[in-house]
Design a protein around this motif. Sequence first.
Motif, short mmCIF file in Angstrom:
data_model
loop_
_atom_site.label_atom_id
_atom_site.label_comp_id
_atom_site.label_asym_id
_atom_site.label_seq_id
_atom_site.Cartn_x
_atom_site.Cartn_y
_atom_site.Cartn_z
N PHE A 60 1.25 -1.75 -0.46
CA PHE A 60 0.34 0.04 -0.11
C PHE A 60 0.92 1.64 0.06
CE2 PHE A 60 -1.73 3.06 2.39
CZ PHE A 60 -3.03 3.52 1.40
N ALA A 61 2.07 1.10 0.78
CA ALA A 61 2.62 2.45 0.84
C ALA A 61 3.68 2.37 0.34
CB ALA A 61 3.37 1.88 2.02
N THR A 62 4.34 2.20 -0.94
CA THR A 62 5.33 2.22 -2.60
C THR A 62 3.83 2.14 -3.67
OG1 THR A 62 4.37 -0.57 -2.88
CG2 THR A 62 6.62 0.35 -1.56
N THR A 63 2.35 2.01 -3.31
CA THR A 63 1.63 1.76 -4.11
C THR A 63 0.96 3.51 -4.55
OG1 THR A 63 0.90 -0.01 -3.93
CG2 THR A 63 -0.33 1.35 -5.69
N MET A 64 1.03 4.18 -3.30
CA MET A 64 1.26 5.49 -2.99
C MET A 64 2.13 6.24 -3.05
SD MET A 64 -2.04 5.67 -1.82
CE MET A 64 -2.58 7.14 -1.49
N ALA A 65 2.76 5.69 -3.00
CA ALA A 65 4.15 6.87 -2.99
C ALA A 65 4.42 6.65 -4.02
CB ALA A 65 5.55 6.26 -2.18
N SER A 66 4.40 6.24 -5.54
CA SER A 66 4.79 6.21 -7.02
C SER A 66 2.72 6.85 -7.24
CB SER A 66 4.48 5.00 -7.57
OG SER A 66 2.70 4.19 -7.05
N PHE A 67 1.51 6.80 -6.90
CA PHE A 67 1.38 7.75 -6.69
C PHE A 67 1.33 8.90 -7.23
CE2 PHE A 67 -3.02 9.26 -6.53
CZ PHE A 67 -3.45 9.36 -7.81
N ALA A 68 1.84 9.38 -5.74
CA ALA A 68 1.86 10.98 -5.45
C ALA A 68 3.17 11.31 -6.62
CB ALA A 68 2.75 10.89 -4.43
N GLN A 69 3.83 10.67 -7.03
CA GLN A 69 5.21 10.80 -7.78
C GLN A 69 4.60 11.33 -9.05
OE1 GLN A 69 8.07 8.13 -7.03
NE2 GLN A 69 8.72 9.47 -5.68
N SER A 70 3.42 10.54 -9.65
CA SER A 70 3.29 10.35 -11.27
C SER A 70 1.60 11.73 -10.77
CB SER A 70 2.96 9.16 -11.70
OG SER A 70 1.47 8.95 -10.87
N THR A 71 1.45 11.71 -9.25
CA THR A 71 0.50 12.64 -10.88
C THR A 71 0.52 14.13 -10.90
OG1 THR A 71 0.03 13.07 -8.19
CG2 THR A 71 -1.02 11.26 -8.93
N GLY A 72 1.80 14.99 -10.12
CA GLY A 72 2.52 16.08 -10.73
C GLY A 72 1.42 16.90 -9.61
N GLY A 73 2.03 16.65 -8.64
CA GLY A 73 0.39 17.45 -7.36
C GLY A 73 1.72 18.66 -7.07
N LYS A 74 0.40 19.86 -6.79
CA LYS A 74 0.67 20.94 -6.74
C LYS A 74 1.11 21.14 -5.01
CE LYS A 74 -0.03 25.42 -7.50
NZ LYS A 74 -1.49 26.62 -8.07
N LEU A 75 1.51 21.53 -4.74
CA LEU A 75 1.87 22.03 -3.25
C LEU A 75 1.62 23.21 -2.29
CD1 LEU A 75 2.73 20.94 -0.04
CD2 LEU A 75 4.56 21.64 -0.19
N VAL A 76 1.05 23.83 -1.82
CA VAL A 76 0.08 25.12 -1.60
C VAL A 76 0.05 25.40 0.08
CG1 VAL A 76 -1.31 26.67 -0.94
CG2 VAL A 76 -1.27 25.30 -2.73
N VAL A 77 1.42 26.08 0.36
CA VAL A 77 1.96 26.32 1.78
C VAL A 77 0.78 27.57 2.20
CG1 VAL A 77 3.62 26.88 3.47
CG2 VAL A 77 4.16 25.36 1.85
N ILE A 78 0.64 27.72 3.65
CA ILE A 78 -0.39 28.50 4.07
C ILE A 78 -0.08 28.68 4.95
CG2 ILE A 78 -2.75 29.40 4.85
CD1 ILE A 78 -4.40 27.35 3.16
#
Length: 166
Positions: A12-30
């Motif tokens: 589960f952890a490795t699947t989530m890590a690869s999914f997070a890397q492939s989506t090219g997400g955006k980080l917003v700091v408030i």
Amino acid sequence: MKRLSILALFVFATTMASFAQSTGGKLVVIQDDEVERLLKSKRTELAATRAQGNADEENTTRTETSSAQTSTRRNTPRRRFNSAGFRIQIFTGGNSRADKQAAIQAQQKCRAAFPELATYVHFLSPHWVCRVGDFAKREDAQRYVSRLRGRGLEARIVRSNVILSK
């Protein structure tokens, strides 16, 4: 059962890590405006400290020049750095408290006779040792060996990391 749950967690952890890397997400700091104000004041302090350090460095250069003329270098700051070099080992003992005290006594005896030499007491398993001096060259250390032996101290030159001044 325990192994199966650990394996499932790993997958589960490795699947989530690869999914997070492939989506090219955006980080917003408030963050609060107070944080930005504090960062700005710290940057200003840091810049002022750096400017003061540069001014001190220029003053140090002038002080060294003038002290060289009067031949008193006692109060001038010197730059120090670690380097491979030599020290003179004046005591080697065991690992008891008595040996530690004997190493400290050898240190005090050397400091009284040779205040210009730096002294170090170390526990180098399984021995207490006392070493003196910070010499870049073996020949410099050799000059003190006979003088130390004349004071009744064991004296042998050993390789060590030393603190040298420019």
